[in-house]
Design an enzyme around this catalytic site. Structure first.
Site, PDB file in Angstrom:
ATOM      1  CB  THR A 122      -0.906   0.021   1.256  1.00 44.68           C
ATOM      2  OG1 THR A 122      -1.524   1.314   1.367  1.00 44.68           O
ATOM      3  CG2 THR A 122      -0.106  -0.209   2.522  1.00 44.68           C
ATOM      4  CE1 TYR A 146      -4.011  -1.856   4.880  1.00 42.61           C
ATOM      5  CE2 TYR A 146      -3.493   0.341   4.067  1.00 42.61           C
ATOM      6  CZ  TYR A 146      -3.811  -0.984   3.827  1.00 42.61           C
ATOM      7  OH  TYR A 146      -3.910  -1.432   2.536  1.00 42.61           O
TER       8      TYR A 146
END
Ligand code: UDP
Length: 332
Positions: A122, A146
């Site tokens: 990501t 995250y």
């Protein structure tokens, strides 16, 4: 050619991006098996001929059985938790799901001699980049659990590839949106938080309107800027990355997946209004925890490395495909 040479195990294949990767792999002539714990995924997202294992990627014994029964040329790893604000309130849950379980999966792949690994990473690994568009060699400084949980998995893959006969591609996604252009899959997540999905839910009447989280960012219109990439183009990048890993087994790849242009929250909502021919109710709210002001990909590396030709870059097309899927869901 032996059967396993065209076989890929896809984790999280019943989920949003994973199910599109399954379709892209099949379209490219690969045989696909899926492991998914169905925590957010949907079995119906998969074509019936795909071998489905209902289970958890943290279960190394199960993975060993799966690889023993049907050797895989590669793992494509999508299973994981993906909601930034949730990672802020439940960091240990994110490190468990995304990092600890990835470790089990990588270990099982190494033990089974799987030679190639494609990982769903990501842009959140960059945190608040000093320079936008952000290139792969920019500082990795996640500002939420995250991003940190995914960066740790990248590190495990780099170290594993140095020690074992395995190469990997870590694809750093920017904001994935849209749905299969043929309507075969889309985003079904029940408690959606991602902007384009949320806007489409507002269009079909599933919610009253859309909150704009922060209008005081240092961006042209004050709202967050993101690089939205169509899920079908992203899925195609995975298939091409796998082919590149096979072609050069000593090389691993860490690449941004985005189009290299950003849209603000307001611009996305304008696109949704245009595509739907409505005016979605907008409500300005404070910034959301963990949100950087702007994230846009420098995609020169993927463009130089893979024969990747995106087909759905147009924002209205992305929104139109997402909306077509949302209408399908709403119609049951
Ligand atoms: N956003 C928003 N309203 C929403 C959902 C998202 O204003 O209902 C904003 C969010 O603050 C960010 C952008 O839209 O600037 C993209 O957020 P999303 O959750 O889609 O993806 P993220 O970039 O957090 O992974």
């Amino acid at each position: 050619m032996q059967e396993h040479e065209r076989h890929v195990l896809v984790t999280g294949g019943a989920g949003y991006i994973g199910s599109h990767a399954v379709l892209a792999l099949q379209d490219a002539g690969w045989q696909v098996s899926v492991i998914d714990n169905l925590s957010t995924g949907n079995r119906a997202a998969l074509p019936p001929e795909v071998a489905f294992h209902h289970g958890d990627i943290g279960n190394e014994a199960l993975l060993a059985e799966i690889f023993a029964a049907r050797p895989a040329r590669a793992v494509m790893h999508f299973a994981g938790s993906i909601v930034v604000p949730e990672s802020v309130s439940d960091p240990l849950g994110y490190y468990h799901n995304n990092t600890v379980k990835s470790r089990a999966l990588i270990a099982a792949a190494v033990a089974a001699g799987v030679p190639h690994f494609v990982f769903s990473s990501t842009a959140a690994v960059y945190g608040e980049p000093a320079k936008v568009p952000v290139a792969e060699d920019s500082a990795k400084a996640p500002i939420n659990p995250y991003g940190a949980s995914k960066l740790m998995t990248e590190q495990m893959l780099a170290d594993t590839a140095a020690a074992h006969p395995l190469n990997y591609a870590a694809l750093r996604y920017f904001n994935v949106a849209g749905a299969d252009p043929e309507g075969r899959s889309g985003q079904s997540t029940p408690a959606a938080t991602h902007l384009i999905k949320v806007a489409c839910e507002a269009v079909v009447g599933k919610r009253e309107g859309v909150a704009i989280f922060g209008s005081d960012f240092p961006t042209p219109d004050g709202t967050g800027v993101r690089d939205y990439i169509h899920v079908a183009d992203l899925a195609q990048a995975h298939v091409l990355a796998l082919e590149a890993l096979i072609a050069e087994p000593t090389r691993s790849l860490v690449m941004n997946c985005g189009y290299g242009r950003g849209y603000s929250v307001r611009e996305v909502l304008d696109a949704a209004d245009r595509v739907a021919g409505t005016a979605i109710a907008r409500q300005e709210q404070p910034r959301r925890a963990g949100d950087p002001p702007a994230l846009v990909a420098d995609n020169s590396l993927i463009r130089a490395t893979l024969p990747w030709t995106p087909r759905y870059e147009d924002l209205d097309t992305i929104v139109a495909h997402a909306l077509a899927w949302e209408r399908k869901l709403a119609a049951g």
